[in-house]
Design a protein around this motif. Structure first.
Motif, PDB file in Angstrom:
ATOM      1  N   UNK A 153       0.656  -1.251  -0.099  1.00 26.45           N
ATOM      2  CA  UNK A 153       0.111  -0.029  -0.011  1.00 26.45           C
ATOM      3  C   UNK A 153       0.925   1.323   0.106  1.00 26.45           C
ATOM      4  N   UNK A 154       2.010   1.230   0.423  1.00 29.71           N
ATOM      5  CA  UNK A 154       2.978   2.445   0.470  1.00 29.71           C
ATOM      6  C   UNK A 154       3.270   2.566  -0.786  1.00 29.71           C
ATOM      7  N   UNK A 155       3.142   1.799  -1.879  1.00 33.23           N
ATOM      8  CA  UNK A 155       3.261   2.101  -3.252  1.00 33.23           C
ATOM      9  C   UNK A 155       2.089   2.541  -4.081  1.00 33.23           C
ATOM     10  N   UNK A 156       1.065   1.601  -3.907  1.00 37.23           N
ATOM     11  CA  UNK A 156      -0.042   1.699  -4.642  1.00 37.23           C
ATOM     12  C   UNK A 156      -1.339   1.375  -3.906  1.00 37.23           C
ATOM     13  N   UNK A 157      -2.185   2.618  -3.344  1.00 41.36           N
ATOM     14  CA  UNK A 157      -3.304   1.831  -2.602  1.00 41.36           C
ATOM     15  C   UNK A 157      -4.642   2.059  -3.325  1.00 41.36           C
ATOM     16  N   UNK A 158      -4.550   1.993  -4.736  1.00 41.29           N
ATOM     17  CA  UNK A 158      -5.664   1.735  -5.616  1.00 41.29           C
ATOM     18  C   UNK A 158      -6.207   3.213  -6.495  1.00 41.29           C
ATOM     19  N   UNK A 159      -5.777   4.203  -5.935  1.00 34.02           N
ATOM     20  CA  UNK A 159      -6.169   5.414  -6.730  1.00 34.02           C
ATOM     21  C   UNK A 159      -5.406   5.621  -7.947  1.00 34.02           C
ATOM     22  N   UNK A 160      -5.826   6.061  -9.081  1.00 31.43           N
ATOM     23  CA  UNK A 160      -5.258   6.262 -10.355  1.00 31.43           C
ATOM     24  C   UNK A 160      -5.397   7.746 -10.854  1.00 31.43           C
ATOM     25  N   UNK A 161      -4.275   8.535 -11.197  1.00 33.60           N
ATOM     26  CA  UNK A 161      -3.112   7.887 -11.361  1.00 33.60           C
ATOM     27  C   UNK A 161      -2.251   7.995 -10.198  1.00 33.60           C
ATOM     28  N   UNK A 162      -1.286   7.019  -9.860  1.00 38.01           N
ATOM     29  CA  UNK A 162      -0.499   7.149  -8.541  1.00 38.01           C
ATOM     30  C   UNK A 162       1.089   7.030  -9.268  1.00 38.01           C
ATOM     31  N   UNK A 163       1.889   8.055  -8.848  1.00 36.86           N
ATOM     32  CA  UNK A 163       3.169   8.122  -9.297  1.00 36.86           C
ATOM     33  C   UNK A 163       4.278   7.809  -8.113  1.00 36.86           C
ATOM     34  N   UNK A 164       5.371   6.982  -8.180  1.00 36.44           N
ATOM     35  CA  UNK A 164       6.056   6.845  -7.203  1.00 36.44           C
ATOM     36  C   UNK A 164       7.519   7.032  -7.875  1.00 36.44           C
ATOM     37  N   UNK A 165       8.370   7.638  -7.157  1.00 37.41           N
ATOM     38  CA  UNK A 165       9.854   7.741  -7.634  1.00 37.41           C
ATOM     39  C   UNK A 165      10.482   7.036  -6.669  1.00 37.41           C
ATOM     40  N   UNK A 166      11.312   6.228  -6.724  1.00 40.88           N
ATOM     41  CA  UNK A 166      12.257   5.421  -5.787  1.00 40.88           C
ATOM     42  C   UNK A 166      13.822   5.780  -6.199  1.00 40.88           C
ATOM     43  N   UNK A 167      14.436   6.205  -5.188  1.00 40.20           N
ATOM     44  CA  UNK A 167      15.923   6.376  -5.337  1.00 40.20           C
ATOM     45  C   UNK A 167      16.680   5.397  -5.708  1.00 40.20           C
ATOM     46  N   UNK A 168      17.983   5.692  -5.738  1.00 39.83           N
ATOM     47  CA  UNK A 168      19.103   4.531  -6.268  1.00 39.83           C
ATOM     48  C   UNK A 168      19.045   3.422  -5.079  1.00 39.83           C
ATOM     49  N   UNK A 169      18.573   3.785  -4.017  1.00 37.09           N
ATOM     50  CA  UNK A 169      18.609   2.908  -2.564  1.00 37.09           C
ATOM     51  C   UNK A 169      17.449   2.397  -2.377  1.00 37.09           C
ATOM     52  N   UNK A 170      16.438   2.592  -3.302  1.00 35.13           N
ATOM     53  CA  UNK A 170      15.113   1.848  -3.213  1.00 35.13           C
ATOM     54  C   UNK A 170      14.266   2.368  -2.266  1.00 35.13           C
ATOM     55  N   UNK A 171      14.552   3.734  -1.972  1.00 32.83           N
ATOM     56  CA  UNK A 171      13.578   4.374  -0.869  1.00 32.83           C
ATOM     57  C   UNK A 171      12.913   5.193  -1.524  1.00 32.83           C
ATOM     58  N   UNK A 172      11.353   5.656  -1.208  1.00 31.69           N
ATOM     59  CA  UNK A 172      10.382   6.458  -1.798  1.00 31.69           C
ATOM     60  C   UNK A 172      11.053   7.890  -1.878  1.00 31.69           C
ATOM     61  N   UNK A 173      11.124   8.542  -2.833  1.00 36.73           N
ATOM     62  CA  UNK A 173      11.493   9.799  -2.718  1.00 36.73           C
ATOM     63  C   UNK A 173      10.390  10.763  -3.428  1.00 36.73           C
TER      64      UNK A 173
END
Length: 197
Positions: A153-173
């Motif tokens: 759910x931290x990445x996608x909870x069902x709402x559109x559009x949802x955009x996530x950018x992860x840094x090189x260490x895999x952290x949500x930026x």
């Protein structure tokens, strides 16, 4: 009869028709949102304060979060450490998704040959034929994927559009629900900064 078709009633009637078109025609609503993006609304917030606010979301393991392309080839987010990941959940029937797509494509065009940045455009309907038809019609070359595992759910909870950018260490930026203009210089600089960190 002349009172029915006076200037005020005609203008009100046309305005009512315009509102109905915007409400019920997805491409018309997308066009309106795109216009609002051009005047500066829907600008993605890449400020330090916004990034710190999402620190609580950063502690998710990416191992086993999988997506598949039209050929069935799977992509595991855990294998992409060391790369900046632009992850976008969208659908062809979603007006805000369609509205932001030109700006996402503009961003993609800037980084498509950069091996340090990965774009994952996730069709929420997993309808590759429909998604490909849309991408082809618009002339977009972005890679389309479908969900192939459980998505936290931290990445996608069902709402559109949802955009996530992860840094090189895999952290949500960056995490945004709703349309945004990703083609602007500020967001391009944000991606470049994540690559440099």
């Amino acid at each position: 009869m002349g009172k029915i078709f006076n200037k005020c009633n005609v203008i009100n009637g046309l305005l009512g028709i315009l509102i109905l078109v915007i409400l019920f025609v997805p491409s018309a609503k997308a066009l309106m949102i795109q216009g609002l993006m051009k005047v500066g609304l829907f600008a993605p917030d890449t400020s330090i304060e916004h990034r710190k606010a999402s620190e609580a979301e950063q502690h998710t393991s990416l191992e086993g979060i999988k997506f598949k392309d039209a050929s069935g080839k799977e992509l595991d987010l855990g294998d992409l450490k060391g790369k900046v990941i632009f992850l976008n959940f969208w659908a062809t029937w979603c007006p805000p998704c369609l509205a932001e797509m030109p700006s996402v494509n503009k961003l993609y065009e800037q980084f498509k040959s950069d091996e340090g940045v990965v774009f994952i455009m996730v069709d929420a309907d997993s309808d590759f034929a429909k998604a490909k038809k849309y991408m082809d019609r618009k002339g977009y070359q972005m890679p389309v994927y479908a969900v192939a595992s459980r998505i936290p759910q931290q990445l996608f909870a069902g709402s559109l559009p949802t955009t996530v950018v992860l840094d090189k260490h895999g952290r949500i930026s960056y995490h945004e629900v709703g349309a945004a203009d990703y083609g602007n210089k500020k967001f391009v600089d944000f991606i470049k900064q994540l690559k440099a960190d």
